[in-house]
Enzyme design. Structure first.
Site, PDB file in Angstrom:
ATOM      1  CG  HIS A 188      -1.941  -1.086   1.217  1.00  0.00           C
ATOM      2  ND1 HIS A 188      -3.214  -0.959   0.736  1.00  0.00           N
ATOM      3  CD2 HIS A 188      -1.840  -2.365   1.649  1.00  0.00           C
ATOM      4  CE1 HIS A 188      -3.861  -2.103   0.883  1.00  0.00           C
ATOM      5  NE2 HIS A 188      -3.049  -2.975   1.429  1.00  0.00           N
TER       6      HIS A 188
ATOM      7  CG  ASN B 205      -7.954  -4.431   1.019  1.00  0.00           C
ATOM      8  OD1 ASN B 205      -7.267  -3.434   1.216  1.00  0.00           O
ATOM      9  ND2 ASN B 205      -7.461  -5.650   1.034  1.00  0.00           N
TER      10      ASN B 205
HETATM   11 FE1  HDD Z   1      -2.529  -4.886   5.407  1.00  0.00          FE
HETATM   12  C1  HDD Z   1      -1.111  -1.826   5.098  1.00  0.00           C
HETATM   13  C2  HDD Z   1      -5.526  -3.637   4.255  1.00  0.00           C
HETATM   14  C3  HDD Z   1      -3.882  -8.060   5.399  1.00  0.00           C
HETATM   15  C4  HDD Z   1       0.213  -6.032   6.921  1.00  0.00           C
HETATM   16  N1  HDD Z   1      -3.178  -3.089   4.785  1.00  0.00           N
HETATM   17  C5  HDD Z   1      -2.440  -1.944   4.732  1.00  0.00           C
HETATM   18  C6  HDD Z   1      -3.248  -0.870   4.259  1.00  0.00           C
HETATM   19  C7  HDD Z   1      -4.489  -1.377   4.022  1.00  0.00           C
HETATM   20  C8  HDD Z   1      -4.447  -2.779   4.360  1.00  0.00           C
HETATM   21  C9  HDD Z   1      -5.688  -0.617   3.512  1.00  0.00           C
HETATM   22  C10 HDD Z   1      -2.767   0.549   4.023  1.00  0.00           C
HETATM   23  C11 HDD Z   1      -2.988   1.420   5.204  1.00  0.00           C
HETATM   24  C12 HDD Z   1      -2.540   2.819   4.868  1.00  0.00           C
HETATM   25  O1  HDD Z   1      -3.152   3.440   3.981  1.00  0.00           O
HETATM   26  O2  HDD Z   1      -1.583   3.268   5.483  1.00  0.00           O
HETATM   27  N2  HDD Z   1      -4.312  -5.709   4.848  1.00  0.00           N
HETATM   28  C13 HDD Z   1      -5.443  -4.999   4.506  1.00  0.00           C
HETATM   29  C14 HDD Z   1      -6.572  -5.907   4.444  1.00  0.00           C
HETATM   30  C15 HDD Z   1      -6.109  -7.157   4.750  1.00  0.00           C
HETATM   31  C16 HDD Z   1      -4.686  -7.036   5.026  1.00  0.00           C
HETATM   32  C17 HDD Z   1      -7.998  -5.484   4.121  1.00  0.00           C
HETATM   33  C18 HDD Z   1      -6.851  -8.453   4.844  1.00  0.00           C
HETATM   34  C19 HDD Z   1      -8.087  -8.558   5.192  1.00  0.00           C
HETATM   35  N3  HDD Z   1      -1.925  -6.710   6.008  1.00  0.00           N
HETATM   36  C20 HDD Z   1      -2.652  -7.898   5.956  1.00  0.00           C
HETATM   37  C21 HDD Z   1      -1.904  -8.940   6.627  1.00  0.00           C
HETATM   38  C22 HDD Z   1      -0.738  -8.367   7.075  1.00  0.00           C
HETATM   39  C23 HDD Z   1      -0.784  -6.966   6.669  1.00  0.00           C
HETATM   40  C24 HDD Z   1      -2.375 -10.357   6.794  1.00  0.00           C
HETATM   41  C25 HDD Z   1       0.418  -8.956   7.836  1.00  0.00           C
HETATM   42  C26 HDD Z   1       0.411 -10.028   8.506  1.00  0.00           C
HETATM   43  N4  HDD Z   1      -0.726  -4.086   5.832  1.00  0.00           N
HETATM   44  C27 HDD Z   1       0.236  -4.743   6.519  1.00  0.00           C
HETATM   45  C28 HDD Z   1       1.433  -3.860   6.872  1.00  0.00           C
HETATM   46  C29 HDD Z   1       0.971  -2.482   6.305  1.00  0.00           C
HETATM   47  C30 HDD Z   1      -0.363  -2.802   5.671  1.00  0.00           C
HETATM   48  C31 HDD Z   1       2.749  -4.369   6.470  1.00  0.00           C
HETATM   49  C32 HDD Z   1       1.948  -1.743   5.396  1.00  0.00           C
HETATM   50  C33 HDD Z   1       1.963  -0.326   5.859  1.00  0.00           C
HETATM   51  C34 HDD Z   1       1.203  -0.325   7.085  1.00  0.00           C
HETATM   52  O3  HDD Z   1       0.752  -1.576   7.361  1.00  0.00           O
HETATM   53  O4  HDD Z   1       1.011   0.631   7.811  1.00  0.00           O
HETATM   54  O5  HDD Z   1       1.594  -3.826   8.237  1.00  0.00           O
END
Ligand code: HDD
Length: 699
Positions: A82, A155
């Site tokens: 993202h 999402n």
């Molecule tokens: Fe995630 C960012 C949505 C599964 C780990 N995720 C991130 C963002 C969104 C989502 C919208 C951007 C937030 C922003 O604008 O700063 N992610 C989802 C959805 C998931 C999902 C809807 C499943 C239902 N994500 C998911 C899993 C993991 C992560 C299973 C890790 C185990 N996601 C992350 C992250 C991020 C992220 C690495 C990257 C930047 C942040 O968090 O702040 O932690």
């Protein structure tokens, strides 16, 4: 240049500002260093040797050193996923109380407005990647409630690729650019992604969604949003109700055509962020309804799938949506870095009355988001940044750390304490308490058996689409797999699709030119064919008849008629849409009456992919001239092949012919002086889906 709403009265300084002084070009405060010393010369570094033969730059120049030093450290790591995003401020207003189910104030007090910040994003691309990548869109909402921040990090698709967070690093490594070559970025159309998902049957349902037009939205304003997981609501009596959260866009869902998406990425890689920014700047505030699906233990036990499995959804036909509030985005960020980049969303941010479930994907996320902010923002004090700070009292004994912005008072930084009367204490009668739940059993690394069906909802999704939408899903699989070099991966993926439906697999195989019989991948749980269609899963079955919020591109040239163009613009504005003028020169075109019609776009910079529908307001001479102009022919040809409604003066015929436009319901001829209403009415109905078989092969 017009000053936009967001530029008016902007504070261009940092800190407290200073005295105003008269300079060439206006009145400005004095420029200072970070330490507050006024800068006398911002053009030249301090050198030895006078002006004749300047010698080396002096290390003594603290103004230079500080400026370069700060610049050298301006970047922070981009988000691992993202990374590409755009955001806006707004508010949430509750319209229907859920007090019966949740003690959360934000879900109880009808009429109360809660400030919020939303960030939309693509997942796989890097920060500079184009907006129209075929990808899931992030839909992250931070609600600054009086009881603390509630982050709904969702999402635009209600299901996910994997069931357990332990697979997330693998999924993302496979989707992002390949590690040896560093490409392709912002796309899944490459070997590693399809290798992984073809070996991961639980991804199949999500694949259907990301191959659908949901993955190429027309605008952030026309996307649905989903909390994805099942959450729990807890009421004052500690009673649990299960909930899924949905955001429904006021403008309805709209998407673009794949070939259009490819071209938008060239024509305007910032298409989505520009659209969001412009609409807020112009006072056309994007709006969504917050809806909930509420259910109890009895439903959980009787539902065909496990509600804790994030690769499954609950069809609206089974649990209808209840509209409980609205979200309005009414203010653009003041500073992209400070707000959009530094905002830290975390699924762990819930408020009393909203609770997690044991969904293993959600549980893993609750660790990951807090953890990632440390490497991104560099300090455990990231919650003090203005965009992340709660808008209610924050009092605890977490102390020190890099970039501590507070100056805590007193001797006491622990609890319990007795030395000072005003230190914070826990309150057993308030605050977040997890809902009651009894858990027993063995400690195991295993998947629940109830998570084993990977294909039934994939088939249900496909069957719920209109034929046009189904064609697009098939075409997307063909496009993506055609970019996969390894034949065995292509074949395995088609073999996996055969588990959903042999007809779908065969259509993809035909489009790929695959020879021989399809080899089904072995599975223990075949797709159920008895799940009823769910029309709510289709974009087109829910499409709205309206021009509201759309953009009409009007192509003009010398000899166009001013009055007709003005009348068209008025009619379009009355329909809630906006018209932009495209001309061979940015200075505009000379109208029949000798006046100049100003242009918004020069032809080469205003391709028709940027507009929802187009109008050719041309005289015979104008059309003749443009018929030898490749950009004009492409403008019209693309509009036609992207199934757009084309309005035109009859004099535009030569250009229509040159562009290969065939007469159909979407080609509306309007003579100069006649009402533009027939064009407006047809355009409000949306694209001409029936035209598609005449412009591209349907497999
Ligand atoms: Fe995630 C960012 C949505 C599964 C780990 N995720 C991130 C963002 C969104 C989502 C919208 C951007 C937030 C922003 O604008 O700063 N992610 C989802 C959805 C998931 C999902 C809807 C499943 C239902 N994500 C998911 C899993 C993991 C992560 C299973 C890790 C185990 N996601 C992350 C992250 C991020 C992220 C690495 C990257 C930047 C942040 O968090 O702040 O932690």
């Amino acid at each position: 240049m017009k000053e936009t709403e967001s530029q008016k009265g902007a504070d261009h300084g940092i800190g407290n500002g200073g005295e105003l002084h008269q300079y060439a070009g206006g009145t400005h405060p004095q420029l200072t260093t970070q330490q507050g010393q006024v800068v006398s010369d911002d053009e030249n570094s301090l050198k030895l040797g006078g002006t004749d033969r300047p010698g080396p730059v002096l290390l003594e120049d603290f103004v230079l050193r500080e400026k370069i030093n700060h610049f050298d450290h301006e970047r922070i790591p981009e988000r691992i996923v993202h990374a590409r995003g755009a955001a806006a401020h707004g508010y949430f207003e509750l319209t229907d109380s859920l007090q019966e189910f949740s003690k959360a104030r934000i879900l109880s007090k009808v009429g109360e407005k809660t400030p919020l910040f939303v960030r939309f994003s693509t997942v796989a691309g890097n920060a500079g990647s184009p907006d129209l990548a075929r990808d899931v869109r992030g839909f992250a909402v931070k609600l600054y409630t009086p009881e603390g921040n509630w982050d709904l990090v969702g999402n635009n698709i209600p299901v996910f690729f994997i069931q357990d967070a332990i697979k997330f690093p693998d999924l993302i490594h496979a989707a992002k650019q390949e590690p040896d070559r560093g490409f392709p970025q912002a796309q899944t159309a490459h070997d590693t992604f399809w290798d992984f998902v073809s070996l991961t049957p639980e991804s199949t349902h999500m694949l259907m969604w990301i191959m659908s037009d949901r993955a190429i939205p027309r605008s952030f304003r026309t996307m649905e949003g989903f909390g994805v997981h099942t959450f729990r609501l807890i009421n004052a009596e500690n009673k649990v109700t299960y909930v899924k959260f949905h955001w429904r866009p006021k403008l309805g869902m709209q998407s673009v055509i794949w070939d259009e998406a490819l071209k938008i990425n060239g024509g305007d890689p910032d298409y989505h962020r520009r659209d969001l920014w412009n609409s807020i700047d112009q006072g056309r505030f994007p709006e969504w309804e917050l809806c909930v699906q509420l259910f109890d233990e009895e439903f959980v036990n009787r539902f065909e799938f496990d509600v804790l499995d994030a690769t499954k959804l609950i069809p609206e036909e089974q649990i209808p949506l209840r509209v409980v509030g609205k979200m309005v985005l009414d203010r653009n960020p003041t500073n992209y870095f400070s707000e959009t980049e530094q905002v830290a969303f975390m699924t762990q941010n819930v408020v009393p009355g909203i609770d997690f479930t044991n969904d293993p994907l959600l549980q893993g996320r609750n660790f990951s988001y807090l953890d990632t902010q440390l490497s991104r923002l560099g300090s455990p004090n990231f919650a003090q940044l203005p965009i992340n700070a709660a808008r209610c009292p924050v009092m605890n004994f977490q102390r020190d750390g890099h970039m501590q912005l507070q100056i805590p008072k007193g001797r006491v930084s622990y609890s319990p304490s007795s030395l000072e009367g005003d230190t914070a204490r826990e309150d057993p009668h308030a605050g977040f308490k997890t809902g009651p739940e009894r858990v027993e059993g063995d400690k195991l690394r295993a998947r629940p058996e109830a998570f084993a069906d990977h294909f039934s909802q994939a088939l249900q999704f496909f069957n719920s689409q209109t034929p046009t939408e189904q064609n697009h899903i098939i075409a997307a699989f063909i496009f993506e797999l055609s970019k996969v070099d390894t034949k065995a991966v292509r074949e395995r993926m088609v073999g996996q699709l055969a588990n959903v439906d042999i007809g779908i697999a065969q259509r993809v195989a035909d489009g790929l030119g695959m020879q021989g019989e399809i080899k089904k991948v072995a599975t223990t749980v075949p797709a159920r064919t008895d799940l009823p269609e769910s029309p709510a899963l289709s974009i087109l079955k829910k499409a709205q008849v309206s021009l509201e919020g759309k953009l009409v591109g009007c192509l003009i040239a010398d000899g166009s008629d001013t009055e007709s163009i003005l009348a068209l613009e008025t009619a379009i504005a009355e329909a809630g849409a906006e018209m932009k003028i495209i001309a061979p020169k940015i200075g505009g075109a000379t109208a029949t009456d000798g006046s100049t019609i100003e242009a918004d776009f020069q032809l080469a910079g205003g391709p028709s992919v940027l507009f929802d529908c187009v109008f050719l307001a041309l005289s015979q001479d104008g059309a003749q001239t443009l018929s030898t102009e490749a950009a004009a022919v492409a403008f019209v040809h693309d509009a036609f092949s992207h199934l757009k409604v084309i309005g035109a003066t009859p004099e535009s015929e030569i250009l229509l012919d040159k562009a290969g436009v065939l007469a159909d319901a979407g080609v509306v001829l309007i003579s100069e002086g006649d009402s533009a209403q027939p064009f407006i009415e047809r355009a409000a109905l949306g694209r001409i889906w029936d035209r598609e078989p005449s412009v591209r092969t349907i497999y």
